[in-house]
Design a protein around this motif. Structure first.
Motif, PDB file in Angstrom:
ATOM      1  N   VAL A   1       0.828  -1.204   0.000  1.00  0.00           N
ATOM      2  CA  VAL A   1       0.000   0.000   0.000  1.00  0.00           C
ATOM      3  C   VAL A   1       0.866   1.261   0.000  1.00  0.00           C
ATOM      4  N   GLU A   2       1.811   1.315   0.901  1.00  0.00           N
ATOM      5  CA  GLU A   2       2.600   2.544   1.092  1.00  0.00           C
ATOM      6  C   GLU A   2       3.406   2.965  -0.134  1.00  0.00           C
ATOM      7  N   PRO A   3       4.027   2.033  -0.901  1.00  0.00           N
ATOM      8  CA  PRO A   3       4.861   2.494  -2.033  1.00  0.00           C
ATOM      9  C   PRO A   3       4.081   3.065  -3.200  1.00  0.00           C
ATOM     10  N   THR A   4       2.766   2.854  -3.253  1.00  0.00           N
ATOM     11  CA  THR A   4       1.973   3.242  -4.417  1.00  0.00           C
ATOM     12  C   THR A   4       1.084   4.428  -4.078  1.00  0.00           C
ATOM     13  N   ALA A   5       1.064   5.418  -4.958  1.00  0.00           N
ATOM     14  CA  ALA A   5       0.277   6.626  -4.696  1.00  0.00           C
ATOM     15  C   ALA A   5      -1.208   6.313  -4.565  1.00  0.00           C
ATOM     16  N   SER A   6      -1.692   5.358  -5.360  1.00  0.00           N
ATOM     17  CA  SER A   6      -3.113   5.010  -5.299  1.00  0.00           C
ATOM     18  C   SER A   6      -3.421   4.003  -4.199  1.00  0.00           C
ATOM     19  N   GLY A   7      -2.390   3.540  -3.486  1.00  0.00           N
ATOM     20  CA  GLY A   7      -2.612   2.568  -2.422  1.00  0.00           C
ATOM     21  C   GLY A   7      -2.820   1.168  -2.962  1.00  0.00           C
ATOM     22  N   GLY A   8      -3.532   0.374  -2.211  1.00  0.00           N
ATOM     23  CA  GLY A   8      -3.770  -1.002  -2.626  1.00  0.00           C
ATOM     24  C   GLY A   8      -4.709  -1.707  -1.670  1.00  0.00           C
ATOM     25  N   GLU A   9      -5.067  -2.898  -2.046  1.00  0.00           N
ATOM     26  CA  GLU A   9      -6.004  -3.695  -1.253  1.00  0.00           C
ATOM     27  C   GLU A   9      -5.271  -4.898  -0.665  1.00  0.00           C
ATOM     28  N   ILE A  10      -5.436  -5.095   0.615  1.00  0.00           N
ATOM     29  CA  ILE A  10      -4.906  -6.298   1.251  1.00  0.00           C
ATOM     30  C   ILE A  10      -6.080  -7.202   1.616  1.00  0.00           C
ATOM     31  N   THR A  11      -5.843  -8.473   1.552  1.00  0.00           N
ATOM     32  CA  THR A  11      -6.874  -9.467   1.837  1.00  0.00           C
ATOM     33  C   THR A  11      -6.454 -10.291   3.051  1.00  0.00           C
ATOM     34  N   ILE A  12      -7.388 -10.440   3.984  1.00  0.00           N
ATOM     35  CA  ILE A  12      -7.173 -11.279   5.164  1.00  0.00           C
ATOM     36  C   ILE A  12      -8.221 -12.378   5.125  1.00  0.00           C
ATOM     37  N   GLU A  13      -7.770 -13.594   4.985  1.00  0.00           N
ATOM     38  CA  GLU A  13      -8.672 -14.734   4.785  1.00  0.00           C
ATOM     39  C   GLU A  13      -8.371 -15.819   5.808  1.00  0.00           C
TER      40      GLU A  13
END
Length: 340
Positions: free
Chosen positions: A261-273
């Motif tokens: 998430v942090e390195p990308t300006a648009s962020g990102g999605e993490i999944t917890i399963e």
């Protein structure tokens, strides 16, 4: 859920390796006595008789100690050692008495010969018993020292993780305290919950409680990243009542945020399963790889190492923590054995 694992020296007495080594040692003693000067001409017969006595004495003593291990565990180790020697002598006398009754002519028949045999067997039993106890105590002491060293290493690893997370959170609180005081208050309450679990809580918690702590952590990070942080929860309707090391999922989620998430300006999605399979429960944390490609050498190796070591320690080697890179995503998976 835990496999059979000795928690005291007495619990190890009836395990296959201990029994096998006791029998091999008994055969060695029988061979030495059969070859000793003064033994009858037929040394094979002497070896067979001595082997029979030694094995029954050894197995009888081990069985007696194991049967009474719960009561003996309340005694001081010194008293248990003396009692083990007494049981060894008692078993040798009992087996010799039965042998004298059952073997007839093959056993010494005169009173003088029987007395010499009795003294000889008692002396050998005491000597072998003292040597065996010394060897076993050294083995157990070495094992306990290794366990304590491993525990100290895990505590040191955890101590190295906490300041990093604390500093990040306090910086976030400082940035929000004037603009969003309500959010800052919630952040500090979540932080208190996390550190209460890390510093004063048990070493193991239920999976549901560990996931709740992870939610607190994500609430803190959501104040830092806002819409850049997106979380996808994939949980079964009923979580299994299975223990997990305290704050073992949080380092994986922190790692996912830092690299996905942090390195990308648009962020990102993490999944917890949480996925339940035959005999195991898998906790899977997934994050996208940054645009520059695979993760670099820096990162939360301390957090991953601590979580991996604590999972291995809690499950006695049956659980594991594995990481993988596939299809543009980085995945960390904790695998725990289901309770029986």
């Amino acid at each position: 859920m835990k496999p059979t694992e000795p928690t005291s020296p007495l619990d190890a007495l009836w395990q296959a390796p201990v029994i096998a080594w006791a029998m091999l040692a008994g055969e060695g003693v029988a061979a030495v006595l059969a070859l000793a000067p003064g033994t009858s001409d037929n040394r094979w017969v002497a070896f067979g008789l001595i082997s029979l006595v030694v094995q029954w004495v050894a197995l009888g003593t081990l069985g007696g100690l194991y049967a009474g291990r719960r009561w003996l565990a309340r005694l001081r180790p010194t008293y248990v050692a003396y009692l083990a020697l007494a049981m060894l002598l008692l078993a040798s006398w009992l087996i010799c008495g039965l042998g004298w009754l059952l073997l007839g002519e093959l056993w010494p028949t005169t009173t003088q010969e029987a007395q010499r045999m009795f003294l000889r067997i008692s002396g050998i039993t005491l000597t072998v018993g003292l040597m065996g106890l010394a060897a076993f105590q050294n083995h157990w002491r070495t094992r306990q020292m290794a366990v304590r060293a491993k525990q100290a290493e895990l505590e040191a690893l955890q101590a190295r993780i906490r300041p990093h997370f604390l500093f990040n959170t306090l910086n976030t609180a400082a940035a929000l305290v004037h603009q969003r005081p309500d959010a800052t208050e919630r952040l500090l309450l979540d932080l208190a919950d996390l550190f209460r679990a890390a510093l004063g809580g048990p070493a193991e918690v239920a999976l549901a409680d560990e996931l709740a702590l992870t939610r607190h952590y994500l609430e803190i990070e959501s104040l830092r990243f806002g819409d850049r942080l997106r979380v996808n929860w994939r949980l079964p309707e009923n979580l299994p009542p299975i223990p997990i090391p305290t704050l073992s999922i949080q380092p994986l989620v922190e790692n996912a945020i830092r690299h996905g998430v942090e390195p990308t300006a648009s962020g990102g999605e993490i999944t917890i399963e949480v996925a339940i399979t035959a005999g195991t429960v898998n906790v899977i944390v997934t994050n996208p790889l940054p645009g520059s490609g695979p993760l670099n050498g820096s990162g939360h190796h301390v957090g991953l190492s601590s979580a991996r070591a604590r999972v291995l320690a809690m499950t006695r080697g049956l659980g594991r923590l594995e990481t993988a890179i596939a299809d543009g995503h980085y995945t960390a998976t904790i695998t725990l054995p289901m309770p029986h």
